[in-house]
Design an enzyme around this catalytic site. Structure first.
Site, PDB file in Angstrom:
ATOM      1  N   CYS A 583     -11.693   5.710  10.996  1.00  0.00           N
ATOM      2  CA  CYS A 583     -10.910   5.303   9.841  1.00  0.00           C
ATOM      3  C   CYS A 583      -9.956   6.432   9.418  1.00  0.00           C
ATOM      4  O   CYS A 583     -10.194   7.608   9.693  1.00  0.00           O
ATOM      5  CB  CYS A 583     -11.843   4.941   8.691  1.00  0.00           C
ATOM      6  SG  CYS A 583     -11.016   4.233   7.258  1.00  0.00           S
ATOM      7  N   ASP A 585      -9.640   7.395   6.507  1.00  0.00           N
ATOM      8  CA  ASP A 585     -10.210   7.994   5.301  1.00  0.00           C
ATOM      9  C   ASP A 585     -10.202   9.522   5.402  1.00  0.00           C
ATOM     10  O   ASP A 585     -10.638  10.101   6.404  1.00  0.00           O
ATOM     11  CB  ASP A 585     -11.645   7.494   5.110  1.00  0.00           C
ATOM     12  CG  ASP A 585     -12.191   7.801   3.733  1.00  0.00           C
ATOM     13  OD1 ASP A 585     -12.350   8.996   3.421  1.00  0.00           O
ATOM     14  OD2 ASP A 585     -12.460   6.855   2.973  1.00  0.00           O
ATOM     15  N   ARG A 587     -11.973  11.696   4.102  1.00  0.00           N
ATOM     16  CA  ARG A 587     -13.281  12.359   4.074  1.00  0.00           C
ATOM     17  C   ARG A 587     -13.947  12.398   5.446  1.00  0.00           C
ATOM     18  O   ARG A 587     -14.989  13.042   5.616  1.00  0.00           O
ATOM     19  CB  ARG A 587     -14.198  11.649   3.076  1.00  0.00           C
ATOM     20  CG  ARG A 587     -13.693  11.680   1.648  1.00  0.00           C
ATOM     21  CD  ARG A 587     -14.428  10.674   0.779  1.00  0.00           C
ATOM     22  NE  ARG A 587     -14.170   9.299   1.201  1.00  0.00           N
ATOM     23  CZ  ARG A 587     -14.693   8.223   0.616  1.00  0.00           C
ATOM     24  NH1 ARG A 587     -15.519   8.367  -0.410  1.00  0.00           N
ATOM     25  NH2 ARG A 587     -14.414   7.009   1.054  1.00  0.00           N
ATOM     26  N   HIS A 640     -17.766   4.346   8.460  1.00  0.00           N
ATOM     27  CA  HIS A 640     -18.338   5.289   7.493  1.00  0.00           C
ATOM     28  C   HIS A 640     -18.711   4.577   6.201  1.00  0.00           C
ATOM     29  O   HIS A 640     -18.302   3.425   5.954  1.00  0.00           O
ATOM     30  CB  HIS A 640     -17.330   6.410   7.201  1.00  0.00           C
ATOM     31  CG  HIS A 640     -16.085   5.943   6.518  1.00  0.00           C
ATOM     32  ND1 HIS A 640     -15.931   5.950   5.150  1.00  0.00           N
ATOM     33  CD2 HIS A 640     -14.931   5.428   7.019  1.00  0.00           C
ATOM     34  CE1 HIS A 640     -14.737   5.486   4.839  1.00  0.00           C
ATOM     35  NE2 HIS A 640     -14.110   5.156   5.955  1.00  0.00           N
ATOM     36  N   CYS A 643     -16.332   2.705   2.556  1.00  0.00           N
ATOM     37  CA  CYS A 643     -15.049   2.488   3.213  1.00  0.00           C
ATOM     38  C   CYS A 643     -14.164   1.578   2.358  1.00  0.00           C
ATOM     39  O   CYS A 643     -14.545   0.439   2.033  1.00  0.00           O
ATOM     40  CB  CYS A 643     -15.260   1.864   4.590  1.00  0.00           C
ATOM     41  SG  CYS A 643     -13.726   1.546   5.492  1.00  0.00           S
TER      42      CYS A 643
END
Length: 743
Positions: A583, A585, A587, A640, A643
């Site tokens: 992803c 993302d 993080r 993850h 999400c």
């Protein structure tokens, strides 16, 4: 060693992460390799025996003992022991002085000395050799082998040295031998391109093809002695001065030990298996020499030529080494006439290619970039011109001088800042370079703020005192001095517990490795002053973009550490083994959760780690490039926790008509799969896991992926990263569940 277990892919296909073990592995890899090494060892053993003046059977006895005894006990299972070229001169001298029977007893005594050395654990000293010296040793041996075998391929007889063999290259060329040798070379080089050729080792095919090509031609062939056992000579005690006998025993023990240890370290560089236990290997060589001497054989040592051939032929365990000794015993006693069909030029062609491959141009380039080429070249030339031990000693001396030179090198750069001066010191700083540093420091105007930025991997006490004396005097005259260490060095160790020399804290992890660090928001802007740690010191313009500050910090602190590695990657191109789809993302940091670095992962990041079924050009191009061009071995899809994409799918939060809404349509099959499943996870996390399993199915719609999985060259892995727990799980696509990561 535990064999890697087959991994079940989501489509029911099985891929194996490593070579098969047990009897199947021995039959597929070690048995054919043992035959190849056996074919190489027989003429070498006979040739070494003839060169020393010993009975020919003595060379075969040592080959059998080296294979069976040393192979069974050795700490370097892929190194093949037997009579070696490095002992020809020494052994012939001992035979000339004491006779053959006494030489056999001296060999047995040398073996006992080696056992004692191994039990005192001195073998590990060989691990202190510079890699440049080890690779130079390989190159020197490769040149020696190649030149000598080229003489045989041209129809001549190899001499005792490279210079002698170079002179023999000008002699007449034997047409039959040249044809046989050329066939062996061509087959050996071309065989890996044949489909499924890995099931039969190339050297074995090359020998068979060259033997067939030489059928009926008048070429030299393997020549075994008749009634070989009648030539066995039992050992007897040597007569003469005790000191001379002791020196002979010690010479045989030391030289064969050094050759064996160097061979073990060198062969270690040629295969990815477990590293050698050198102390155990030295004990094994000692036992083998004791047995060989007792049976009337030549001194035994590990050989790089046989060991490298063993690895090249596909050997995986010590079974190949032991079996090669068994084949020598069986064939010499029962089927010697079969061996006599093999032309020597066929064996020489195989060894010629093996020798050339030991001279690695890629390794030369890497050593050149790292400043180690001199030690490599000196070792290689020394081995070729003088001998194995002499060449290694020269290489070690050059490597030691190079290390001493580096230890005395440091760079000092003094640059002004808007509120003072910065002194950047890199390298190793010892008393020999302290004078130049102090002269540079004394040129700084008095009464200013000075930052000493240390990129130092070694600092001795003399250099430390020089810096401390200057600092004390500079602060006494109204200036201020801060010491900023980029990483923990000898300077920090030297100054611990000395309140007079206060430093700024050690630099934390670099930005690219620790994006959560508080320092990236504050450290580049303010750092406490040394005196009182109260007033902030501006390091960058107020309001500067954090990314710009991060780039500045990277160039200052991290770039010098990673530049050599990145330069090598730039020179040889990328060769990642994994395609990592995850992803976007912020993080999720792929290199962090997989403990990998630059060049390891080929990454695709998008909203929701999706592989759309409609063959999205961006994702599809990356998948095809990774599989078809980069030939990755693994494709990992990583979802993850928490999400945002999965939340949008569950709650329908994406605005209709938006690009996000259109993109998340690719997650509809995951939503269907989610409703069909059953799990105790929260809704969003359960959808994230189902989504990973669905993307694995989507990947199988790509023909290149499907074919690679079916061929066993690619495996698909599902992963799930729990952000709050900082824990990675594997996704079981059969039940859309999570499993802990196990090795």
């Amino acid at each position: 060693m535990d064999r890697p277990r087959p991994t079940k892919s989501h489509a029911g296909e099985h891929t194996t992460a490593g070579p098969p073990g047990g009897l199947a592995g021995v039959l597929r890899h070690d048995l054919p390799a043992s035959v190849v090494v056996f074919l190489i060892a027989v003429p070498l053993s006979l040739g070494f025996a003839a060169a020393t003046g010993a009975p020919l059977i003595a060379g075969l006895v040592s080959a059998v003992v080296g294979g069976v005894v040393a192979g069974a006990l050795s700490g370097a299972p892929l190194t093949v022991s037997g009579p070696a070229a490095g002992m020809v001169v020494i052994t012939s001298g001992i035979i000339a002085e004491y006779g053959w029977a006494a030489t056999a007893m001296i060999t047995a005594g040398a073996g006992l000395v080696q056992v004692a050395l191994g039990l005192t654990r001195v073998g590990r000293v060989a691990l202190s050799l510079s890699p440049a010296v080890v690779h130079g040793l390989l190159a020197g041996i490769g040149v020696t082998i190649a030149v000598g075998q080229l003489v045989v391929v041209l129809g001549g007889r190899a001499g005792p040295s490279v210079l002698d063999n170079l002179a023999r290259l000008t002699g007449p060329v034997g047409g039959g031998a040249l044809l046989v040798g050329a066939v062996a070379v061509v087959v050996l080089v071309a065989w890996p391109a044949v489909p499924r050729s890995s099931y039969v080792p190339a050297p074995l095919v090359a020998v068979l093809a060259a033997t067939a090509a030489g059928s009926g031609l008048p070429v030299a062939r393997v020549d075994l002695p008749e009634n070989a056992l009648d030539q066995l000579v039992l050992p007897r005690m040597p007569s003469g001065a005790v000191a001379g006998i002791a020196f002979a025993v010690l010479a045989v023990a030391v030289v064969t030990a050094v050759e064996s240890l160097l061979s073990a370290v060198a062969v270690d560089k040629l295969h990815p298996g477990p590293r050698a236990d050198l102390d155990r290997d030295l004990v094994a060589q000692g036992v083998a020499n004791t047995v060989a001497g007792a049976l009337g054989g030549l001194p035994v040592s590990g050989g790089i030529a046989r060991g490298s051939t063993n690895v090249a032929a596909g050997a995986r365990t010590r079974a190949s080494t032991v079996l090669h000794g068994v084949w020598i015993a069986v064939f010499v006693l029962a089927l010697g006439s079969v061996l006599e069909l093999i032309p020597l030029a066929a064996l020489a062609g195989v060894l010629l290619v093996v020798g050339v491959r030991l001279v690695s141009v890629r390794r030369m380039r890497a050593l050149w970039r790292h400043g180690e080429f001199t030690a490599y070249a000196v070792t290689a030339v020394g081995v070729v011109a003088l001998g194995l031990v002499e060449g290694v000693l020269l290489g070690v001396a050059v490597a030691a001088l190079r290390s001493l030179h580096r230890l005395t090198r440091s760079s000092v750069r003094v640059e002004p800042e808007h509120d003072g001066w910065r002194v950047v010191i890199r390298g190793s700083l010892v008393f020999l370079g302290a004078g130049r540093l102090v002269r540079a420091l004394r040129d700084i105007p008095l009464g200013r703020r000075v930052v000493l930025e240390l990129h130092i991997d070694f600092l001795d006490h003399g250099a430390y005192e020089a810096i401390d004396d200057w600092r004390t005097g500079y602060e006494r005259l109204g200036g201020s001095v801060e010491v900023d260490e980029v990483h923990d060095t000898w300077f920090s160790k030297a100054t611990r517990g000395i309140p007079a020399l206060r430093k700024t804290p050690l630099s934390p992890l670099p930005r690219w490795f620790a994006p959560w660090s508080h320092w990236q928001r504050t450290r580049a802007v303010t750092v406490p002053r040394q005196r009182g740690d109260a007033d902030p010191v501006d390091r960058a313009p107020a309001g500067a973009d954090p990314m710009i500050r991060g780039m500045r910090e990277f160039e200052r602190a991290t770039a010098p550490l990673v530049r050599p590695f990145l330069a090598e990657l730039a020179a040889r191109g990328q060769r990642p083994r994994q395609l990592f789809i995850t992803c976007a993302d912020s993080r999720v940091v792929p290199n962090l959760i997989t403990t990998s670095g630059p060049g390891d992962l080929f990454c695709v990041r998008n909203i929701g780690n999706l592989v759309p079924l409609d063959a999205d050009d961006s994702v599809g191009a990356a998948v095809e490039y990774a599989v078809e061009v980069l030939a990755v071995e693994t494709i990992a899809v990583c979802g993850h926790s928490d999400c945002g994409a999965m939340k949008a799918v569950v709650h329908g939060a994406a605005r209709p008509g938006s690009r996000l809404h259109a993109w998340l349509r690719a997650a509809e099959p995951s939503l269907i799969r989610f409703h069909a499943g059953d799990s105790d996870l929260p809704v969003v996390e359960r959808l994230a896991v189902a989504n990973v399993a669905q993307q694995l199915d989507n990947l199988m719609t790509y023909p290149s992926v499907r074919e690679a999985v079916a061929a066993g060259s690619l495996r698909l892995v599902g992963m799930y990263f729990d952000i709050s727990e900082a824990r990675v799980y594997l996704v079981d696509p059969e039940r859309d569940g999570l499993e802990p990561v196990r090795v």
